[in-house]
Design a protein around this motif. Structure first.
Motif, mmCIF file in Angstrom:
data_model
loop_
_atom_site.group_PDB
_atom_site.id
_atom_site.type_symbol
_atom_site.label_atom_id
_atom_site.label_comp_id
_atom_site.label_asym_id
_atom_site.label_seq_id
_atom_site.Cartn_x
_atom_site.Cartn_y
_atom_site.Cartn_z
ATOM 1 N N VAL A 152 0.862 -1.186 0.000
ATOM 2 C CA VAL A 152 0.000 0.000 0.000
ATOM 3 C C VAL A 152 0.892 1.228 0.000
ATOM 4 C CG1 VAL A 152 -1.646 1.398 1.313
ATOM 5 C CG2 VAL A 152 -1.914 -1.077 1.237
ATOM 6 N N TRP A 153 0.598 2.172 -0.895
ATOM 7 C CA TRP A 153 1.250 3.482 -0.902
ATOM 8 C C TRP A 153 0.193 4.519 -0.537
ATOM 9 C CZ3 TRP A 153 6.410 4.224 -1.473
ATOM 10 C CH2 TRP A 153 7.161 3.163 -1.987
ATOM 11 N N GLU A 175 -0.052 -7.113 -5.595
ATOM 12 C CA GLU A 175 -1.132 -6.130 -5.543
ATOM 13 C C GLU A 175 -0.537 -4.798 -5.084
ATOM 14 O OE1 GLU A 175 -4.866 -8.437 -3.695
ATOM 15 O OE2 GLU A 175 -2.912 -8.935 -2.819
ATOM 16 N N ILE A 176 -1.031 -3.709 -5.674
ATOM 17 C CA ILE A 176 -0.574 -2.363 -5.315
ATOM 18 C C ILE A 176 -1.812 -1.517 -5.032
ATOM 19 C CG2 ILE A 176 0.768 -0.337 -6.015
ATOM 20 C CD1 ILE A 176 1.990 -2.214 -8.241
ATOM 21 N N ALA A 195 -1.465 0.997 -10.507
ATOM 22 C CA ALA A 195 -1.919 0.472 -9.214
ATOM 23 C C ALA A 195 -3.109 -0.468 -9.428
ATOM 24 C CB ALA A 195 -2.309 1.611 -8.281
ATOM 25 N N THR A 196 -3.264 -1.421 -8.525
ATOM 26 C CA THR A 196 -4.376 -2.373 -8.606
ATOM 27 C C THR A 196 -5.711 -1.691 -8.356
ATOM 28 O OG1 THR A 196 -2.882 -4.069 -7.746
ATOM 29 C CG2 THR A 196 -5.248 -4.568 -7.718
ATOM 30 N N ALA A 197 -5.758 -0.878 -7.304
ATOM 31 C CA ALA A 197 -6.983 -0.161 -6.937
ATOM 32 C C ALA A 197 -6.620 0.973 -5.987
ATOM 33 C CB ALA A 197 -7.992 -1.099 -6.278
ATOM 34 N N GLY A 198 -7.538 1.940 -5.875
ATOM 35 C CA GLY A 198 -7.315 3.055 -4.969
ATOM 36 C C GLY A 198 -8.571 3.397 -4.207
ATOM 37 N N ALA A 213 -10.782 -6.132 -0.411
ATOM 38 C CA ALA A 213 -10.120 -6.433 -1.684
ATOM 39 C C ALA A 213 -9.150 -7.599 -1.558
ATOM 40 C CB ALA A 213 -9.394 -5.195 -2.201
ATOM 41 N N THR A 214 -8.590 -7.786 -0.366
ATOM 42 C CA THR A 214 -7.610 -8.856 -0.164
ATOM 43 C C THR A 214 -8.216 -10.090 0.495
ATOM 44 O OG1 THR A 214 -6.928 -7.907 1.962
ATOM 45 C CG2 THR A 214 -5.685 -7.219 0.015
ATOM 46 N N GLY A 215 -9.539 -10.155 0.565
ATOM 47 C CA GLY A 215 -10.188 -11.297 1.189
ATOM 48 C C GLY A 215 -9.873 -11.436 2.657
#
Length: 338
Positions: A152-153, A175-176, A195-198, A213-215
């Motif tokens: 995560v950024w 994943e980003i 990025a994967t999602a924001g 998102a990461t289960g």
């Protein structure tokens, strides 16, 4: 008669708002230590630490001059008598310093200089050192990133995170995720940077969204600049054996009552603070070499983007600082020394 130069070493009343900054036309030109080069500056980059230092809230390292600025581009004018091989007078370079970049000339260790690729403008080159080296340090040396890890950024459209997202993507992060304060910034991070999602921290509970998102697993590495307001959320989204890298505290340093620190034991989470400016030259030189290894080929072929939000003449340093304070930017703010 001693040589002088123009620089921004003084702040009216010692500390204060952006309007306290001014160019002093008669500052002694620096002399090189044995391992230094004297660089005639073309451009310098702004960083949030500059705002904090201007306000008297940043722990400036003892070897730093009082002149603001830690990253720059320019040409080598002269050397000390014990410099690193590979540089010569007239070389076009960019680099990182302990301070002194808001000036016409700077004395800087050759261990922190890099040759400017022709693919980068002077303005782009001045925006690389602090942000890309900070991202490299946080991700690899402190965070222990390896291909296949998730990350995560926070402050996704900040210059450091823009660099970090691209480094993560290029090195096969699984994943980003990013957080940001507007949908425009989130779309930029996802569509432009990969990025994967924001998640919008104004309208969403970003911690719950990342866990969804990461289960429920969470992420391996969290890079945080926010501090107080994100402390609990960071602990919540950290995966088992996760690593939270703390680089700043834009929301404050004192935690509210009720923070649950159980994740430190339950998930074996590590929380580690870090800084770059206080490191010695040898450490910073290793970081430079790591950055060149990961970045240089992709800078040349255009895979990595060095994004410049706006370029100011350095006479407009007040406007440049005010723009950074607005938190409305994506990418670097650069000043050109004419």
């Amino acid at each position: 008669m001693a040589q002088t130069m123009r620089a921004i070493p003084d702040i009216k009343n010692g500390t204060g708002p952006a309007t306290s900054l001014f160019i002093n036309p008669s500052i002694p030109k620096p002399s090189p230590k044995p391992t230094d080069a004297i660089v005639k500056i073309k451009c310098f980059g702004l960083n949030r630490m500059d705002l904090l230092q201007r306000e008297g809230h940043y722990p400036v390292p003892p070897q730093a001059p009082k002149t603001l600025g830690v990253e720059f581009s320019g040409t080598i004018e002269s050397f000390g008598n014990d410099v690193e091989e590979g540089f010569k007078v007239g070389d076009e370079v960019f680099g990182l310093a302990y301070g002194g970049a808001y000036a016409e000339y700077i004395a800087v260790s050759t261990h922190m200089l890099m040759h400017r690729p022709k693919e980068l403008s002077w303005e782009q080159a001045a925006g690389v050192p602090e942000t890309w080296i900070t991202a490299t340090q946080a991700m690899y040396l402190v965070g222990g990133f390896a291909p296949g890890k998730s990350i995560v950024w926070h402050a996704g459209a900040s210059s450091v995170s823009i660099a970090g997202i691209q480094l993560s993507k290029a090195d096969n992060a699984s994943e980003i995720y990013v957080t940001a304060g507007s949908q425009e910034k989130i779309e930029f991070c996802v569509k432009e940077l990969g990025a994967t999602a924001g998640f919008n921290y104004h309208t969403q509970d970003w911690a719950k969204e990342i866990l969804k998102a990461t289960g429920g697993k969470g992420v391996d590495i969290v890079i945080d600049f926010i501090g107080q307001n994100y402390f609990q959320g960071n602990l919540d989204v950290a995966a088992r054996d996760g690593h939270i890298v703390h680089l700043g505290a834009m929301s404050g340093t004192k935690l509210p009552a009720g923070v649950d620190i159980g994740a430190f034991v339950r998930k074996r989470v590590r929380f580690e603070g870090s800084s770059l400016r206080s490191r010695d030259e040898e450490y910073q030189g290793k970081l430079r070499d790591t950055l060149v290894e990961h970045m240089a080929p992709k800078m040349k072929d255009g895979s990595f983007k060095v994004l410049v939000e706006k370029v100011f003449p350095w006479e407009d340093i007040v406007k440049a600082h005010q723009l950074m304070e607005s938190n409305q930017t994506k990418g670097k703010i650069i000043c050109r020394v004419d």
